[in-house]
Write a protein that holds these residues in place. Structure first.
Motif, PDB file in Angstrom:
ATOM      1  N   UNK A 232       6.778  -9.226  -7.203  1.00  0.00           N
ATOM      2  CA  UNK A 232       6.155 -10.376  -6.550  1.00  0.00           C
ATOM      3  C   UNK A 232       4.657 -10.331  -6.840  1.00  0.00           C
ATOM      4  N   UNK A 233       4.160 -11.327  -7.558  1.00  0.00           N
ATOM      5  CA  UNK A 233       2.738 -11.446  -7.865  1.00  0.00           C
ATOM      6  C   UNK A 233       2.064 -12.091  -6.659  1.00  0.00           C
ATOM      7  N   UNK A 234       1.221 -11.342  -5.956  1.00  0.00           N
ATOM      8  CA  UNK A 234       0.619 -11.863  -4.722  1.00  0.00           C
ATOM      9  C   UNK A 234      -0.415 -12.946  -4.989  1.00  0.00           C
ATOM     10  N   UNK A 235      -0.897 -13.066  -6.219  1.00  0.00           N
ATOM     11  CA  UNK A 235      -1.819 -14.149  -6.542  1.00  0.00           C
ATOM     12  C   UNK A 235      -1.088 -15.467  -6.769  1.00  0.00           C
ATOM     13  N   UNK A 236       0.186 -15.405  -7.025  1.00  0.00           N
ATOM     14  CA  UNK A 236       0.975 -16.616  -7.241  1.00  0.00           C
ATOM     15  C   UNK A 236       1.797 -16.994  -6.024  1.00  0.00           C
ATOM     16  N   UNK A 237       1.957 -16.059  -5.089  1.00  0.00           N
ATOM     17  CA  UNK A 237       2.827 -16.294  -3.943  1.00  0.00           C
ATOM     18  C   UNK A 237       2.084 -15.985  -2.646  1.00  0.00           C
ATOM     19  N   UNK A 238       1.666 -17.011  -1.904  1.00  0.00           N
ATOM     20  CA  UNK A 238       0.951 -16.788  -0.646  1.00  0.00           C
ATOM     21  C   UNK A 238       1.763 -15.982   0.378  1.00  0.00           C
ATOM     22  N   UNK A 239       3.081 -16.163   0.391  1.00  0.00           N
ATOM     23  CA  UNK A 239       3.916 -15.400   1.320  1.00  0.00           C
ATOM     24  C   UNK A 239       3.894 -13.919   0.951  1.00  0.00           C
ATOM     25  N   UNK A 240       3.846 -13.614  -0.334  1.00  0.00           N
ATOM     26  CA  UNK A 240       3.753 -12.229  -0.784  1.00  0.00           C
ATOM     27  C   UNK A 240       2.422 -11.604  -0.382  1.00  0.00           C
ATOM     28  N   UNK A 241       1.340 -12.364  -0.555  1.00  0.00           N
ATOM     29  CA  UNK A 241       0.020 -11.869  -0.155  1.00  0.00           C
ATOM     30  C   UNK A 241      -0.023 -11.615   1.354  1.00  0.00           C
ATOM     31  N   UNK A 242       0.588 -12.511   2.121  1.00  0.00           N
ATOM     32  CA  UNK A 242       0.627 -12.330   3.578  1.00  0.00           C
ATOM     33  C   UNK A 242       1.444 -11.100   3.963  1.00  0.00           C
ATOM     34  N   UNK A 243       2.539 -10.865   3.258  1.00  0.00           N
ATOM     35  CA  UNK A 243       3.370  -9.688   3.541  1.00  0.00           C
ATOM     36  C   UNK A 243       2.605  -8.401   3.262  1.00  0.00           C
ATOM     37  N   UNK A 244       1.830  -8.392   2.199  1.00  0.00           N
ATOM     38  CA  UNK A 244       1.040  -7.198   1.859  1.00  0.00           C
ATOM     39  C   UNK A 244      -0.067  -6.987   2.881  1.00  0.00           C
ATOM     40  N   UNK A 245      -0.748  -8.055   3.272  1.00  0.00           N
ATOM     41  CA  UNK A 245      -1.801  -7.930   4.293  1.00  0.00           C
ATOM     42  C   UNK A 245      -1.229  -7.428   5.617  1.00  0.00           C
ATOM     43  N   UNK A 246      -0.033  -7.856   5.938  1.00  0.00           N
ATOM     44  CA  UNK A 246       0.596  -7.463   7.206  1.00  0.00           C
ATOM     45  C   UNK A 246       0.825  -5.953   7.285  1.00  0.00           C
ATOM     46  N   UNK A 247       1.187  -5.335   6.192  1.00  0.00           N
ATOM     47  CA  UNK A 247       1.501  -3.896   6.224  1.00  0.00           C
ATOM     48  C   UNK A 247       0.322  -3.019   5.811  1.00  0.00           C
TER      49      UNK A 247
END
Length: 145
Positions: free
Chosen positions: A97-112
């Motif tokens: 999952x490329x977090x620069x292309x997927x806002x939900x992925x970026x949010x998941x990474x920030x959450x943890x």
């Protein structure tokens, strides 16, 4: 989409300008040696090196079904590149999952990661691991999966 290509394009342009300057200055041999270095750096930092990215929600759904880890990454990250290279061919068995292309992925990474977009973050069996050892990740990817 264009954000992931900024670094590779800048590397190609810088290499081209540096090589052109060296040719004009009378050093075509140095220019010929320098340009491939910039092109290699651009290729390594491009999304082309990584398996095709999918959305975070789709990756989590697939991981639930097949048990394979989910890797959250971004272009230009040397730790992501290290993980990708050290995983070798087994990298294709993970969900990327490329977090620069997927806002939900970026949010998941920030959450943890206490609000930070620290990558690579690998989720194995629902448990996140930030910048894990590539050998450890490889051990979590069995050939039967």
């Amino acid at each position: 989409m264009t954000r992931v290509w900024i670094l590779p394009v800048l590397l190609v342009l810088c290499g081209a300008f540096a090589a052109a300057g060296l040719v004009v200055a009378g050093s075509p041999g140095t220019a010929a040696a320098l340009l491939p270095v910039f092109l290699l750096l651009a290729g390594v930092n491009s999304p082309l090196v990584f398996p095709r990215s999918i959305g975070a929600r789709e990756a989590q759904r697939r991981s639930t079904v097949d048990g394979r880890p989910v890797v959250f990454w971004r272009p230009g990250c040397v730790y992501c590149l290290r993980l990708r290279i050290r995983l070798g061919r087994s990298a294709r068995r993970l969900h990327w999952v490329d977090i620069w292309r997927d806002p939900a992925g970026a949010a998941a990474v920030r959450e943890v990661n206490d609000g930070n977009e620290t990558v690579p973050t690998v989720v194995v069996d629902g448990s996140p691991h930030t910048n894990p050892d590539p050998a450890w990740v490889r051990g979590r990817v069995s050939p039967s999966r």
